[in-house]
Write a protein that holds these residues in place. Sequence first.
Motif, PDB file in Angstrom:
ATOM      1  N   TRP A  24      47.536  38.203  13.903  1.00  0.00           N
ATOM      2  CA  TRP A  24      48.553  37.975  14.939  1.00  0.00           C
ATOM      3  C   TRP A  24      49.625  39.053  14.859  1.00  0.00           C
ATOM      4  O   TRP A  24      50.143  39.489  15.893  1.00  0.00           O
ATOM      5  N   THR A  25      49.955  39.483  13.655  1.00  0.00           N
ATOM      6  CA  THR A  25      50.898  40.589  13.489  1.00  0.00           C
ATOM      7  C   THR A  25      50.359  41.845  14.155  1.00  0.00           C
ATOM      8  O   THR A  25      51.078  42.557  14.870  1.00  0.00           O
ATOM      9  N   PHE A  26      49.071  42.127  13.935  1.00  0.00           N
ATOM     10  CA  PHE A  26      48.443  43.281  14.577  1.00  0.00           C
ATOM     11  C   PHE A  26      48.458  43.132  16.092  1.00  0.00           C
ATOM     12  O   PHE A  26      48.635  44.130  16.820  1.00  0.00           O
ATOM     13  N   THR A  27      48.270  41.910  16.604  1.00  0.00           N
ATOM     14  CA  THR A  27      48.279  41.683  18.050  1.00  0.00           C
ATOM     15  C   THR A  27      49.600  42.118  18.664  1.00  0.00           C
ATOM     16  O   THR A  27      49.630  42.769  19.719  1.00  0.00           O
ATOM     17  N   ILE A  37      58.620  35.191  18.694  1.00  0.00           N
ATOM     18  CA  ILE A  37      59.087  33.877  18.239  1.00  0.00           C
ATOM     19  C   ILE A  37      57.937  33.130  17.563  1.00  0.00           C
ATOM     20  O   ILE A  37      58.130  32.465  16.527  1.00  0.00           O
ATOM     21  N   THR A  38      56.738  33.215  18.147  1.00  0.00           N
ATOM     22  CA  THR A  38      55.568  32.591  17.514  1.00  0.00           C
ATOM     23  C   THR A  38      55.322  33.180  16.141  1.00  0.00           C
ATOM     24  O   THR A  38      55.027  32.451  15.176  1.00  0.00           O
ATOM     25  N   VAL A  64      57.522  34.543  14.149  1.00  0.00           N
ATOM     26  CA  VAL A  64      58.573  34.050  13.245  1.00  0.00           C
ATOM     27  C   VAL A  64      58.268  32.617  12.814  1.00  0.00           C
ATOM     28  O   VAL A  64      58.468  32.253  11.647  1.00  0.00           O
ATOM     29  N   GLY A  65      57.788  31.795  13.748  1.00  0.00           N
ATOM     30  CA  GLY A  65      57.465  30.410  13.416  1.00  0.00           C
ATOM     31  C   GLY A  65      56.408  30.302  12.339  1.00  0.00           C
ATOM     32  O   GLY A  65      56.568  29.538  11.370  1.00  0.00           O
ATOM     33  N   TYR A  66      55.349  31.075  12.465  1.00  0.00           N
ATOM     34  CA  TYR A  66      54.294  31.010  11.452  1.00  0.00           C
ATOM     35  C   TYR A  66      54.718  31.683  10.153  1.00  0.00           C
ATOM     36  O   TYR A  66      54.274  31.280   9.068  1.00  0.00           O
ATOM     37  N   ALA A  67      55.569  32.701  10.240  1.00  0.00           N
ATOM     38  CA  ALA A  67      56.111  33.292   9.016  1.00  0.00           C
ATOM     39  C   ALA A  67      56.962  32.270   8.272  1.00  0.00           C
ATOM     40  O   ALA A  67      56.906  32.167   7.034  1.00  0.00           O
ATOM     41  N   ALA A  68      57.744  31.482   9.024  1.00  0.00           N
ATOM     42  CA  ALA A  68      58.553  30.431   8.402  1.00  0.00           C
ATOM     43  C   ALA A  68      57.668  29.362   7.779  1.00  0.00           C
ATOM     44  O   ALA A  68      57.967  28.836   6.698  1.00  0.00           O
ATOM     45  N   TYR A  69      56.561  29.034   8.447  1.00  0.00           N
ATOM     46  CA  TYR A  69      55.625  28.050   7.895  1.00  0.00           C
ATOM     47  C   TYR A  69      55.036  28.530   6.575  1.00  0.00           C
ATOM     48  O   TYR A  69      54.984  27.776   5.595  1.00  0.00           O
ATOM     49  N   PHE A 101      53.409  29.176  20.695  1.00  0.00           N
ATOM     50  CA  PHE A 101      52.232  29.898  21.183  1.00  0.00           C
ATOM     51  C   PHE A 101      51.789  29.344  22.530  1.00  0.00           C
ATOM     52  O   PHE A 101      51.452  30.109  23.450  1.00  0.00           O
ATOM     53  N   LEU A 102      51.764  28.015  22.675  1.00  0.00           N
ATOM     54  CA  LEU A 102      51.349  27.410  23.927  1.00  0.00           C
ATOM     55  C   LEU A 102      52.298  27.773  25.071  1.00  0.00           C
ATOM     56  O   LEU A 102      51.861  28.027  26.204  1.00  0.00           O
TER      57      LEU A 102
END
Length: 361
Positions: free
Chosen positions: A278-281, A308-309, A311-316, A341-342
Amino acid sequence: MILAAATNESLAQMSNTLIYSSMAVYTLAFFAHIAEWVLGSRSKVGRTAAALTRPDTAAAPAVTVRGTTAGGGTAVLDKPKVVTRSAAGARDVPDGPGAAGGTVKGDLYGRIAVSLTALGFLVEAAGVVTRALSVQRAPWGNMYEFSTTFSTVAVGVYLGFLLFKKNVRWIGLPLVTTVLLDLGVATTWLYTDSDQLVPALHSYWLWIHVSTAIFCGAVLYLGAVATLLYLFRDAYENKLAGGGQPGAFARSVLERLPAAASLDKFAYRVNAAIFPLWTFTIIAGAIWAGDAWGRYWGWDAKEVWSFITWVGYAAYLHARATAGWKGRKAAYIALIAFGCFLFNYYGVNIFVSSKHSYAGV
């Protein structure tokens, strides 16, 4: 100068027919999954509840193992069953017997459901391919095409897990349900006639950037399903551990799911594995923006919500590494991240005017 090829209307119509046909097959798979859950025996499911209400030493059934004594004879040893430790480290609980309930009848319907899901995948994939051939380009130039490709990839990832002997059949029912909803929205409200792309999208980055975004979304979806089921199963285990009596839904459904620890581990592993992609995306999108618009980042709505998505997964992932945030707290963060993401998937394209709106709804 790139010359646009004419649209092959017969292939475009064939694609539409295949997509509708896949919906019919997925509907049959949906009912087969329902039959797996309903007709699977519930008599063997009670072992999960019994394991939760007994002390830890009795929770794991004994396995007979023969060992050799010092005098050369044999002795029967009790080997405890290996179970998974939960993220919070509070309890060890064995996995449930699955949707089939551990019975031949339920398992038969489960196999039928998986077979129908695989058939639906092949038919839908054919629809996506013929859509691409009808205009000789990548089949994700608008929201309709993105949705059909996304659901195809999501089912493909699920079948890939099954192919490599991963016990994820419990995802089948929510997956097929979601795919039917996704295709229903795509064919009803998002449908766009097969046509050529605007000049800005004529780039090899369309293949790289959008394809990785679709694959990431499919894997993140599976992680979100596991996370949601983890929250239900964890609440169920907590209730039993506290001496409570779950309702009929919990007894018939939640007891069959993998343990909360197993669901939590699965969600973490798929989210952690896909996060670098996702980072590469996002990076690929920035590079494409530099080629198309002359700037790598312009705070466009799609760019902002992609970040923002991220950041959310990085926080997770950070929460999972923090002792006080493992378990349910981290799961809530994961669901919020998937919600972002949605919104980036649907909300930005439908409700927000941005530079990405040229692809059409």
